[in-house]
Design a protein around this motif. Structure first.
Motif, PDB file in Angstrom:
ATOM      1  N   PRO A 128      49.095  43.604  34.309  1.00  0.00           N
ATOM      2  CA  PRO A 128      49.199  44.753  35.221  1.00  0.00           C
ATOM      3  C   PRO A 128      50.563  44.795  35.891  1.00  0.00           C
ATOM      4  CG  PRO A 128      47.826  43.036  36.171  1.00  0.00           C
ATOM      5  CD  PRO A 128      48.111  42.611  34.768  1.00  0.00           C
ATOM      6  N   SER A 187      40.395  47.591  39.411  1.00  0.00           N
ATOM      7  CA  SER A 187      40.335  47.991  38.007  1.00  0.00           C
ATOM      8  C   SER A 187      38.876  48.148  37.576  1.00  0.00           C
ATOM      9  CB  SER A 187      41.039  46.949  37.125  1.00  0.00           C
ATOM     10  OG  SER A 187      40.364  45.697  37.202  1.00  0.00           O
ATOM     11  N   HIS A 197      43.154  53.557  38.624  1.00  0.00           N
ATOM     12  CA  HIS A 197      42.334  52.557  39.314  1.00  0.00           C
ATOM     13  C   HIS A 197      41.198  53.278  40.025  1.00  0.00           C
ATOM     14  CE1 HIS A 197      45.202  54.043  42.293  1.00  0.00           C
ATOM     15  NE2 HIS A 197      44.328  53.690  43.239  1.00  0.00           N
TER      16      HIS A 197
END
Length: 219
Positions: free
Chosen positions: A144, A153, A175
């Motif tokens: 990430p 996430s 997200h």
């Protein structure tokens, strides 16, 4: 019984004398009429005409001459039937596709609906326009990015955090909200106000447009 030379000579004499095969078989003895005819045929003796005459009773009837098929008669082709003209309505029936909420007077107060937990439901006239479709999907990097380090996430979702999506799926910064959920709802108090809308009073509701081809009746 075998055919000896004496019996063959007797057969020749009686055959040439004009006796029938039955008479010859009876004179020779021990032989049938068909055997006499077969032997005479093998010896090459002259064939006898048929004893049955056409005009005598009992004679087989002569075959009837074949009839000629009638000549085909030419007929004029029938004209194709003309289809009946279809009835066309004078003007098409207008169908309204506007399903937006009816306009309210400027001085009419707006009623707010408060849901469980204290969130304010969104009114039908306050709906937000649809977001722009996401661009073609791109691969998400294995690690990430720094701006995603403190964001929720998909693998971190559970029943205790808000599942409101932020961004477009497939984007590096996509997200979820991650705040504490409003009890009994999958979203937090703030996002419950966007997800759940208050219904209009029954007198202000407009029926949906009719479905084509005889859809269900709207009551």
């Amino acid at each position: 019984m075998s055919w000896t030379d004496e019996r063959i000579d007797s057969l020749r004499k009686m055959w040439e004398a004009g006796q029938t095969a039955s008479q010859i078989a009876e004179e020779l003895g021990g032989v049938s009429r068909n055997a006499v005819i077969g032997k005479a045929h093998r010896l090459g003796l002259q064939s006898r005409p048929s004893p049955v005459k056409p005009n005598e009773p009992g004679a087989a009837p002569a075959p009837a001459p074949a009839k000629k098929a009638p000549a085909p008669v030419e007929t004029a082709p029938r004209p194709a039937p003309t289809p009946a003209p279809m009835a066309v309505s004078a003007a098409p029936i207008p169908v309204s596709t506007d399903i937006s909420a009816p306009a309210r007077p400027a001085n009419e107060p707006i009623l707010r609906s408060v849901g469980p937990g204290g969130f304010v439901r969104q009114s039908p006239g306050e709906q937000q326009p649809p977001i722009t479709p996401a661009p073609p999907r791109r691969l998400v990097p294995a690690k990430p990015s720094p701006e995603m380090a403190d964001k929720t996430s998909l693998l971190e979702l559970n029943d205790k955090i808000c599942k409101w999506p932020l961004g477009h799926p497939g984007e590096p910064d996509f997200h979820f909200c991650g705040d504490k959920v409003n009890p009994g709802f999958p979203y937090c108090v703030e996002h419950c106000g966007h997800a759940y809308q208050a219904q209009l009073p029954r007198r202000d509701r407009r029926p949906p447009p009719p479905l084509p081809f005889g859809g269900p009746r709207v009551r």
